[in-house]
Design a protein around this motif. Structure first.
Motif: not given
Length: 358
Positions: A240-242, A252-254, A257-262
């Motif tokens: 993850t990266m915030v 970013w949750d790599d 696969i459904v929602q990589r970026l929020s």
């Protein structure tokens, strides 16, 4: 994303050096890139190279780097050999007038990396790092969010890259995993923002002889602080990266696969108490902003395909690639400073003079 080389341009003759773990991936993606024509797969173990190519391939196999570099049909090489060999193999290719794509790290040391950068620049050749994560749709979108100003001014960056990973025999967890995060920071941040100081803390709870768990704190030239956590020992895999901004924050949750970026329109705002007395004005009124969360639609495509397209395009267009040799040099400078900090108990260490790697 970088554009692929047009089909009306003569393909660039490419040799892949190394048929081990990563070499087959380079072969597959090179063969699928219109701007490249795979000429050779070179490996000391010719049988292994033949196995990678299969029985019906017209790509030539060679166990001799000299033979490959002497062939005028080869204009570029992609190197997938052990890190300790990057300097001699890449230098031989540059001295033979070939463009070079090399796996991370650029070299084993900053001084060796600088030799490669100087050799490429003096000859007008492309030197590119295979920092694959920088070519994922998610990171390309992060770059756009940061550089467009949509997030506002960046306030912090936090990255976690942990899993039950292979304990490397020759490098610690910082040199193994942190290059991914450092290269991503380098790609998405504005060109004038650089890492100036590093503090590293690590531990070796299993007695491996090197840090298996580490935390890296980076001070950036604009005053922002970034943080990287890497770990070989976690039974749970997290990537993850915030990136927090004054206007919005992106997560970013790599592995999602459904929602990589929020992208969150939420945050903390501070205003001065201008209508109160002098003492009250010294205190800040903090308010919390709660808005929408948006999940950008991202295409699913193989990042290494984009790496190959960028390599081809940068050669054809005579321009620096996104992850050029100097970006690889900046990652090396940060890693060397981190190693010094780790050895000195975690104190902040200045990164190599920026004029040397700008």
């Amino acid at each position: 994303m970088p554009a692929e080389t047009g089909s009306d341009v003569e393909p660039i003759g490419l040799a892949v050096i190394g048929a081990g773990y990563w070499g087959p991936n380079l072969v597959r993606n090179a063969q699928a890139t219109p701007g490249l024509r795979l000429e050779y797969l070179c490996d000391l173990d010719a049988e292994r190279a033949h196995h990678v190519l299969g029985g019906y391939s017209t790509v030539r196999v060679s166990s001799s780097l000299d033979e490959v570099l002497a062939d005028p049909a080869v204009q570029a090489v992609a190197i997938a050999t052990p890190a300790a060999t990057h300097l001699p193999v890449a230098m031989a290719a540059l001295e033979a007038g070939k463009h070079v794509l090399v796996e991370k790290p650029l070299a084993a040391t900053f001084s060796d990396g600088r030799k490669l950068v100087e050799a490429a620049e003096s000859r007008g050749l492309t030197l590119m790092l295979d920092h694959t994560f920088c070519y994922t749709p998610a990171v390309q979108h992060l770059r756009e969010l940061v550089r467009s100003g949509e997030l506002g001014s960046i306030q912090y960056l936090d990255s976690v890259r942990i899993n039950l990973g292979l304990v490397q025999p020759d490098v610690d967890v910082l040199w193994d995993l942190a290059p991914h995060d450092l290269s991503i920071f380098d790609a998405i941040l504005p060109d004038d923002v650089r890492v100036v100081e590093v503090a590293a803390h690590g531990s070796d709870p299993i007695g491996a002889g090197r840090a298996c768990v580490a935390h890296l704190t980076l001070r950036l030239s604009d005053g922002v602080m970034a943080h990287v956590h890497v770990n070989w020992l976690s039974p749970t895999k997290i990537r993850t990266m915030v990136i927090g901004g004054s206007s919005k924050t992106v997560v970013w949750d790599d592995l999602n696969i459904v929602q990589r970026l929020s992208v969150h329109d939420r945050g903390v705002e501070r205003t001065d108490a201008v209508d109160l007395g002098a003492e009250a004005r010294k205190q800040a009124i903090v308010s919390y902003r709660t808005g929408d969360t948006v999940a950008p639609a991202l295409p699913e495509r193989e990042a290494l395909r984009a790496v190959m397209a960028e390599f081809s395009a940068s050669i054809s267009e005579k321009r620096a690639p996104l992850t050029d040799g100097r970006s690889g040099l900046r990652v090396l400078a940060t890693l060397e400073a981190a190693s010094e900090s780790l050895a000195n108990g975690g104190s902040f260490v200045a990164v190599q003079a920026q004029e040397a790697v700008a």
